[in-house]
Write a protein that holds these residues in place. Structure first.
Motif, PDB file in Angstrom:
ATOM      1  N   GLN A 142       0.812  -1.220   0.000  1.00  0.00           N
ATOM      2  CA  GLN A 142       0.000   0.000   0.000  1.00  0.00           C
ATOM      3  C   GLN A 142       0.843   1.267   0.000  1.00  0.00           C
ATOM      4  O   GLN A 142       0.364   2.327  -0.401  1.00  0.00           O
ATOM      5  N   ILE A 143       2.092   1.156   0.442  1.00  0.00           N
ATOM      6  CA  ILE A 143       2.970   2.324   0.502  1.00  0.00           C
ATOM      7  C   ILE A 143       3.087   2.997  -0.859  1.00  0.00           C
ATOM      8  O   ILE A 143       3.019   4.207  -0.983  1.00  0.00           O
ATOM      9  N   PHE A 144       3.248   2.198  -1.887  1.00  0.00           N
ATOM     10  CA  PHE A 144       3.487   2.753  -3.218  1.00  0.00           C
ATOM     11  C   PHE A 144       2.208   3.268  -3.875  1.00  0.00           C
ATOM     12  O   PHE A 144       2.265   3.917  -4.907  1.00  0.00           O
ATOM     13  N   LYS A 145       1.063   3.002  -3.257  1.00  0.00           N
ATOM     14  CA  LYS A 145      -0.207   3.511  -3.755  1.00  0.00           C
ATOM     15  C   LYS A 145      -0.678   4.737  -2.974  1.00  0.00           C
ATOM     16  O   LYS A 145      -1.621   5.401  -3.379  1.00  0.00           O
ATOM     17  N   ASP A 146      -0.033   5.013  -1.865  1.00  0.00           N
ATOM     18  CA  ASP A 146      -0.439   6.090  -0.976  1.00  0.00           C
ATOM     19  C   ASP A 146       0.092   7.431  -1.503  1.00  0.00           C
ATOM     20  O   ASP A 146       1.310   7.615  -1.613  1.00  0.00           O
ATOM     21  N   PRO A 147      -0.789   8.381  -1.827  1.00  0.00           N
ATOM     22  CA  PRO A 147      -0.327   9.682  -2.341  1.00  0.00           C
ATOM     23  C   PRO A 147       0.532  10.451  -1.336  1.00  0.00           C
ATOM     24  O   PRO A 147       1.340  11.292  -1.720  1.00  0.00           O
ATOM     25  N   ARG A 148       0.372  10.149  -0.049  1.00  0.00           N
ATOM     26  CA  ARG A 148       1.206  10.807   0.955  1.00  0.00           C
ATOM     27  C   ARG A 148       2.676  10.456   0.779  1.00  0.00           C
ATOM     28  O   ARG A 148       3.555  11.265   1.065  1.00  0.00           O
ATOM     29  N   MET A 149       2.925   9.251   0.274  1.00  0.00           N
ATOM     30  CA  MET A 149       4.315   8.837   0.050  1.00  0.00           C
ATOM     31  C   MET A 149       4.958   9.665  -1.060  1.00  0.00           C
ATOM     32  O   MET A 149       6.112  10.059  -0.949  1.00  0.00           O
ATOM     33  N   LEU A 150       4.205   9.921  -2.120  1.00  0.00           N
ATOM     34  CA  LEU A 150       4.726  10.768  -3.189  1.00  0.00           C
ATOM     35  C   LEU A 150       4.969  12.178  -2.661  1.00  0.00           C
ATOM     36  O   LEU A 150       6.004  12.789  -2.950  1.00  0.00           O
ATOM     37  N   LEU A 151       4.034  12.691  -1.882  1.00  0.00           N
ATOM     38  CA  LEU A 151       4.175  14.016  -1.302  1.00  0.00           C
ATOM     39  C   LEU A 151       5.430  14.094  -0.430  1.00  0.00           C
ATOM     40  O   LEU A 151       6.241  15.015  -0.563  1.00  0.00           O
ATOM     41  N   LEU A 152       5.606  13.127   0.460  1.00  0.00           N
ATOM     42  CA  LEU A 152       6.773  13.112   1.337  1.00  0.00           C
ATOM     43  C   LEU A 152       8.069  12.964   0.536  1.00  0.00           C
ATOM     44  O   LEU A 152       9.077  13.596   0.856  1.00  0.00           O
ATOM     45  N   SER A 153       8.024  12.152  -0.504  1.00  0.00           N
ATOM     46  CA  SER A 153       9.209  11.978  -1.355  1.00  0.00           C
ATOM     47  C   SER A 153       9.582  13.282  -2.049  1.00  0.00           C
ATOM     48  O   SER A 153      10.763  13.631  -2.145  1.00  0.00           O
TER      49      SER A 153
END
Length: 194
Positions: A4-15
């Motif tokens: 789910q990490i790679f589907k979570d838009p928050r991960m892109l934002l944090l990256s």
């Protein structure tokens, strides 16, 4: 879950946020001696000694912001404010011309602003990543942001070669930090502040 990490838009934002932080750091650490020399300082020893000053300022900024963030439990603004300081520092450097003192003030503000948010940033993803997802999430963020370590020196070098000046490169570095600071605002305060 890890998937789910790679589907979570928050991960892109944090990256993206951490990419901006790292890009700002590399712009400073890679080019600081060149910027000091461009302000009119000559001699390797003099350039080396003056290059230490911004890092000394950054030590105090890191300690102050870190203590304040831990004491208050506020996380977002403790990342945003240093990034904005870094952007202002880069703008000062861009406009300093051959004024060594002004360039050194700008570089000190930039150093405090690009080095301080690095450790403070990691309080943001740890607010919602737990267990094995935390390890995978931190690794994913770090891997993506690590690209900034490749992009920044080459991009700034390309801008310097293109314009025969560091001015545009400093404006771009300031812009990247500003974008990163604005992206931090997209993270809900209730999620990361205690």
């Amino acid at each position: 879950s890890v998937a789910q990490i790679f589907k979570d838009p928050r991960m892109l934002l944090l990256s993206l946020i951490y990419f901006c932080v790292i890009m700002g750091q590399y712009g400073l650490t890679f080019w600081m001696p060149t910027l000091i020399k461009a302000s009119g300082v000559s001699g390797v020893l003099n350039i080396g000694l003056l290059s230490a000053v911004p890092y000394i300022v950054a030590i105090f900024a890191m300690l102050g912001f870190g203590r304040s963030s831990d004491r208050t439990g506020e996380r977002r603004w403790h990342v945003i404010i240093p990034m904005l300081m870094g952007a202002v520092g880069y703008l000062i450097v861009a406009m300093s011309g051959e004024h060594v003192a002004v360039a050194l003030i700008g570089l000190s503000l930039a150093a405090a602003g690009v080095i301080t948010p690095g450790p403070l940033f990691w309080a943001l993803p740890s607010a919602f990543l737990v267990g094995s997802a935390a390890a995978a999430g931190v690794a994913a963020i770090n891997a993506f942001a690590g690209l900034a370590g490749f992009v920044s020196p080459y991009f700034i070098g390309w801008l310097r070669d293109l314009t025969h000046s560091s001015t545009i490169a400093m404006y771009v570095s300031a812009g990247v930090l500003l974008i990163g600071a604005l992206l931090v605002l997209a993270i809900p305060a209730k999620l990361v502040n205690r």
